[in-house]
Structure formats: C-alpha cells, structure tokens
Motif scaffolding. Structure first.
Motif, PDB file in Angstrom:
ATOM      1  N   TYR A  63       0.864  -1.177   0.000  1.00 56.37           N
ATOM      2  CA  TYR A  63       0.000   0.000   0.000  1.00 56.37           C
ATOM      3  C   TYR A  63       0.903   1.231   0.000  1.00 56.37           C
ATOM      4  CZ  TYR A  63      -3.709  -3.254   1.307  1.00 56.37           C
ATOM      5  OH  TYR A  63      -4.603  -4.294   1.336  1.00 56.37           O
ATOM      6  N   PHE A  64       0.769   2.064  -1.018  1.00 58.58           N
ATOM      7  CA  PHE A  64       1.640   3.222  -1.181  1.00 58.58           C
ATOM      8  C   PHE A  64       0.947   4.493  -0.708  1.00 58.58           C
ATOM      9  CE2 PHE A  64       2.909   0.103  -4.327  1.00 58.58           C
ATOM     10  CZ  PHE A  64       4.288   0.067  -4.189  1.00 58.58           C
ATOM     11  N   MET A  65       1.710   5.356  -0.064  1.00 60.05           N
ATOM     12  CA  MET A  65       1.220   6.669   0.294  1.00 60.05           C
ATOM     13  C   MET A  65       1.506   7.639  -0.841  1.00 60.05           C
ATOM     14  SD  MET A  65       2.402   6.551   4.294  1.00 60.05           S
ATOM     15  CE  MET A  65       2.362   8.323   4.471  1.00 60.05           C
ATOM     16  N   PHE A  66       0.930   8.826  -0.741  1.00 58.25           N
ATOM     17  CA  PHE A  66       1.163   9.844  -1.763  1.00 58.25           C
ATOM     18  C   PHE A  66       2.636  10.254  -1.706  1.00 58.25           C
ATOM     19  CE2 PHE A  66       1.090  13.971  -3.792  1.00 58.25           C
ATOM     20  CZ  PHE A  66       0.166  13.798  -4.811  1.00 58.25           C
ATOM     21  N   PRO A  67       3.331  10.291  -2.841  1.00 58.48           N
ATOM     22  CA  PRO A  67       4.757  10.631  -2.839  1.00 58.48           C
ATOM     23  C   PRO A  67       5.015  12.030  -2.277  1.00 58.48           C
ATOM     24  CG  PRO A  67       4.119   9.670  -4.943  1.00 58.48           C
ATOM     25  CD  PRO A  67       2.851   9.934  -4.194  1.00 58.48           C
ATOM     26  N   MET A  68       6.056  12.139  -1.480  1.00 60.72           N
ATOM     27  CA  MET A  68       6.462  13.430  -0.938  1.00 60.72           C
ATOM     28  C   MET A  68       7.712  13.908  -1.672  1.00 60.72           C
ATOM     29  SD  MET A  68       5.897  13.038   3.190  1.00 60.72           S
ATOM     30  CE  MET A  68       6.403  11.324   3.383  1.00 60.72           C
ATOM     31  N   GLY A  69       7.656  15.109  -2.199  1.00 67.20           N
ATOM     32  CA  GLY A  69       8.816  15.636  -2.898  1.00 67.20           C
ATOM     33  C   GLY A  69       8.411  16.592  -3.997  1.00 67.20           C
ATOM     34  N   GLU A  70       9.383  17.003  -4.787  1.00 67.97           N
ATOM     35  CA  GLU A  70       9.150  17.936  -5.885  1.00 67.97           C
ATOM     36  C   GLU A  70       9.789  17.370  -7.140  1.00 67.97           C
ATOM     37  OE1 GLU A  70      10.791  21.614  -4.640  1.00 67.97           O
ATOM     38  OE2 GLU A  70       9.293  21.945  -3.050  1.00 67.97           O
ATOM     39  N   GLY A  71       8.995  17.244  -8.179  1.00 66.68           N
ATOM     40  CA  GLY A  71       9.503  16.683  -9.418  1.00 66.68           C
ATOM     41  C   GLY A  71       8.363  16.282 -10.325  1.00 66.68           C
ATOM     42  N   ASN A  72       8.616  15.326 -11.185  1.00 66.22           N
ATOM     43  CA  ASN A  72       7.623  14.863 -12.149  1.00 66.22           C
ATOM     44  C   ASN A  72       6.742  13.828 -11.476  1.00 66.22           C
ATOM     45  OD1 ASN A  72       6.170  13.716 -14.284  1.00 66.22           O
ATOM     46  ND2 ASN A  72       7.850  14.024 -15.731  1.00 66.22           N
ATOM     47  N   LEU A  73       5.618  14.288 -10.915  1.00 62.64           N
ATOM     48  CA  LEU A  73       4.733  13.401 -10.157  1.00 62.64           C
ATOM     49  C   LEU A  73       4.164  12.274 -11.019  1.00 62.64           C
ATOM     50  CD1 LEU A  73       3.291  12.736  -7.485  1.00 62.64           C
ATOM     51  CD2 LEU A  73       1.455  14.293  -8.195  1.00 62.64           C
ATOM     52  N   PRO A  74       3.614  12.550 -12.209  1.00 58.54           N
ATOM     53  CA  PRO A  74       3.087  11.446 -13.024  1.00 58.54           C
ATOM     54  C   PRO A  74       4.141  10.379 -13.330  1.00 58.54           C
ATOM     55  CG  PRO A  74       2.296  13.534 -13.873  1.00 58.54           C
ATOM     56  CD  PRO A  74       3.325  13.853 -12.842  1.00 58.54           C
ATOM     57  N   ALA A  75       5.383  10.805 -13.534  1.00 61.55           N
ATOM     58  CA  ALA A  75       6.444   9.845 -13.861  1.00 61.55           C
ATOM     59  C   ALA A  75       6.732   8.911 -12.694  1.00 61.55           C
ATOM     60  CB  ALA A  75       7.709  10.580 -14.278  1.00 61.55           C
ATOM     61  N   ILE A  76       6.781   9.445 -11.483  1.00 57.53           N
ATOM     62  CA  ILE A  76       7.066   8.582 -10.332  1.00 57.53           C
ATOM     63  C   ILE A  76       5.881   7.686 -10.029  1.00 57.53           C
ATOM     64  CG2 ILE A  76       6.318  10.164  -8.499  1.00 57.53           C
ATOM     65  CD1 ILE A  76       9.404   7.836  -8.480  1.00 57.53           C
ATOM     66  N   LEU A  77       4.670   8.180 -10.261  1.00 61.53           N
ATOM     67  CA  LEU A  77       3.486   7.342 -10.066  1.00 61.53           C
ATOM     68  C   LEU A  77       3.456   6.220 -11.109  1.00 61.53           C
ATOM     69  CD1 LEU A  77       0.818  10.102  -9.301  1.00 61.53           C
ATOM     70  CD2 LEU A  77       1.815   8.490  -7.669  1.00 61.53           C
ATOM     71  N   ASP A  78       3.833   6.548 -12.335  1.00 63.14           N
ATOM     72  CA  ASP A  78       3.945   5.516 -13.379  1.00 63.14           C
ATOM     73  C   ASP A  78       4.925   4.425 -12.948  1.00 63.14           C
ATOM     74  OD1 ASP A  78       2.156   6.733 -15.069  1.00 63.14           O
ATOM     75  OD2 ASP A  78       3.656   7.450 -16.511  1.00 63.14           O
ATOM     76  N   LYS A  79       6.056   4.847 -12.410  1.00 62.12           N
ATOM     77  CA  LYS A  79       7.083   3.879 -12.006  1.00 62.12           C
ATOM     78  C   LYS A  79       6.542   2.944 -10.923  1.00 62.12           C
ATOM     79  CE  LYS A  79      11.384   5.167 -11.724  1.00 62.12           C
ATOM     80  NZ  LYS A  79      12.705   5.718 -11.261  1.00 62.12           N
ATOM     81  N   ILE A  80       5.878   3.504  -9.919  1.00 61.81           N
ATOM     82  CA  ILE A  80       5.294   2.680  -8.858  1.00 61.81           C
ATOM     83  C   ILE A  80       4.299   1.685  -9.441  1.00 61.81           C
ATOM     84  CG2 ILE A  80       3.808   2.702  -6.821  1.00 61.81           C
ATOM     85  CD1 ILE A  80       4.982   5.481  -6.182  1.00 61.81           C
ATOM     86  N   ALA A  81       3.402   2.194 -10.289  1.00 61.97           N
ATOM     87  CA  ALA A  81       2.323   1.369 -10.825  1.00 61.97           C
ATOM     88  C   ALA A  81       2.850   0.265 -11.729  1.00 61.97           C
ATOM     89  CB  ALA A  81       1.324   2.247 -11.573  1.00 61.97           C
ATOM     90  N   LEU A  82       3.754   0.613 -12.635  1.00 60.63           N
ATOM     91  CA  LEU A  82       4.241  -0.378 -13.596  1.00 60.63           C
ATOM     92  C   LEU A  82       5.034  -1.485 -12.903  1.00 60.63           C
ATOM     93  CD1 LEU A  82       5.270   2.017 -16.504  1.00 60.63           C
ATOM     94  CD2 LEU A  82       3.334   0.410 -16.473  1.00 60.63           C
ATOM     95  N   GLU A  83       5.860  -1.117 -11.932  1.00 59.91           N
ATOM     96  CA  GLU A  83       6.621  -2.140 -11.217  1.00 59.91           C
ATOM     97  C   GLU A  83       5.697  -3.048 -10.402  1.00 59.91           C
ATOM     98  OE1 GLU A  83       9.939  -0.847  -8.940  1.00 59.91           O
ATOM     99  OE2 GLU A  83      10.889   0.219 -10.614  1.00 59.91           O
TER     100      GLU A  83
END
Length: 302
Positions: A63-83
């Motif tokens: 279960y993932f929480m909302f990412p904390m940080g500054e950057g390309n949010l869709p890209a990091i969410l894609d990475k979590i989801a695809l893996e």
C-alpha cells in the motif's frame, strides 16, 4: 527498480526533511508515526527522482502513500504502478486526503487510458482523522461541553491531584502504569490495542530521540492517566497515545483538557487521530466537537 528499505531511527533527518515540506495534517506523513508503527504496518521507504516513497505491507499486499517531494509526479506514479503490476499485484494507494486526491485521480485516469487497466476509488471512513481547535478543547465552553465540565469538576473536587510533563525521571512510572492498564484488558496479537502497544513501547524507548512530548496525571503519587504526542506542523499537534484509569471518574476528560491547555499555547489545532471504525471511540471523538474531519481515501488499479 525501486529499492525500498526498512526505517531506522537514523533516517529521521532525511524523512523529516520531506515531511516538513509536505506539511500535511495526516499523521502517517510524519517520521515519528512511520517509525513507531514500522513493525506493525511494515513501513518501508525509497528515494527516487527527488521523491520520498512510503509503502506499508499487509497480507503480502503493498500500500503506497502519496509521494512526498518535488519533481515529475506522473512519472514517479507511473514507475510505482508499472513495477507493481509487473509483479502481478494490484496498485494500491491509501492514506491520501482530499487535498492530494485530484492529482492522484487525474493521473490514475490517464494511466488507465494508456494501459487499459481499471481503477477503483473509495473513502475510508474509519481512517478519517479528527481535527479540533486546541483553544476550544482547553476551555470546554458552552452548553454542549457541560457534561465534560461536570466530569472535571467532580474529578478536581474529589481528588488530590496534580500533573507534570513526562521526563526521564518519571518515564519508568509511566511505563508501569501502561503495563497495568494493558493487563486489565483482553486482546489478541492482531487487535488494534496490541498493535498500538507495539508502537507505544517504542515511543517510551525513543521518546527523546523522536522529540515526543507528554504529560501525566496523578492522584497523590499514583499515575491515573498520560497523554503523548508531537507537532505535525506549525499549526497542528498530534495526540497519538492517551490512556487513563477508567475506574477513576473524569480522568480521561481531565488529561484531555490539561494537555489541550498546554498545546494551545503554541498550536491552533489538535489532531486526535482516527477512530478505527470502533463505535465507542467514534462517539467519544465526536462528543468533543471536532472542527472538521480529514477525509482519507484509497485508490486501487488492477
């Protein structure tokens, strides 16, 4: 590939640097809670593309929480989801509030359009967190709080009482009271009380390293209640643990008011956590008239 690792007390400066910028009123977006519940919720963290990622594991599901940080949010969410999908699992995001929901749901819609996956979202009422005015809890004014004031008046009239901060000198007494409190309750290893006790033992052990704050209430020289918490941000203080002798009428109400009085000197709001779906606890939390509840949601992609 994302490399998650267990939390350690030495990770406090790193994780706090992200959580302080995120500035969230939800308790799970704080290092202290993540650390104290690391062996209960199996919290782990990873760093990727300027984001701090937190996941919990339950029944072999992540279960993932909302990412904390500054950057390309869709890209990091894609990475979590695809893996996660590549591992044959559903993608589950939880513990995100209405402030962050639009960003996450917009990404989920676009992701599912690209991949053909489906999604499901739902509010999680038992995880809603209760936010109160610290001043109102310290004063308990108005007719709706009259029953609370009556309990406090009875307590102060019928007892020789005092309170003090939790310190190194009285920590052993607080731990002893907690052990006695637990001994009078039946619980199995999977109950919410047992899980809380795993966390509270670490709270005693790492009290000063985590910069926790607390007070105890005593009658003569016997502890009858304690309360422990810490600041979530500049405006909000979290009351994380609170226990009182139920045979001592008014002890819960008294410790609540005393701690709120101290908190109100620096913080406008008090977060008193969720009710875990326990009817009696929900009734008690609502009886203190929260300013609002933070709605908490979950998202599943499959």
């Amino acid at each position: 590939m994302l490399q998650f690792q267990p939390l350690d007390i030495k990770d406090q400066p790193l994780i706090s640097s992200f959580s302080q910028k995120f500035d969230c009123q939800l308790l799970n977006y704080s290092f202290a809670v993540l650390f104290l519940y690391r062996n209960v919720c199996h919290f782990q963290y990873a760093l990727s593309d300027h984001f701090l990622l937190i996941k919990a594991t339950h029944n072999q599901e992540d279960y993932f929480m909302f990412p904390m940080g500054e950057g390309n949010l869709p890209a990091i969410l894609d990475k979590i989801a695809l893996e996660t999908l590549d591992a044959g699992k559903s993608v589950r995001f939880y513990q995100f509030c209405n402030d962050t929901a639009p960003l996450l749901l917009q990404w989920a819609e676009e992701f599912c359009q690209k991949t053909g996956n489906q999604r499901r979202t739902a509010p999680v009422r038992e995880d809603y967190e209760y936010i109160y005015s610290s001043k109102k809890l310290s004063l308990l004014e108005g007719h709706l709080f009259k029953p609370k004031r009556n309990q406090i008046n009875s307590f102060t009239k019928n007892n020789v009482w005092s309170w003090m901060p939790i310190t190194k000198e009285n920590m052993a007494q607080v731990k002893y009271f907690n052990a006695l409190w637990d001994a009078n309750r039946d619980s199995d290893e999977y109950s919410s009380l047992s899980k809380e006790n795993v966390a509270i033992e670490d709270a005693f052990t790492f009290f000063f390293e985590l910069r926790l704050q607390g007070i105890l209430l005593q009658i003569e020289d016997k502890i009858v209640a304690f309360s422990i918490g810490f600041p979530l941000n500049k405006e909000t203080f979290l009351v994380l643990f609170e226990k009182a002798d139920r045979t001592c009428k008014g002890a819960y109400t008294m410790i609540n008011k005393l701690f709120a009085s101290e908190i109100s000197k620096k913080y406008e709001y008090i977060n008193r956590a969720e009710d875990a779906g326990v009817e009696g606890l929900r009734k008690a939390k609502l009886s203190y008239l929260p300013e609002y509840l933070i709605e908490v949601n979950e998202l599943e992609i499959f």
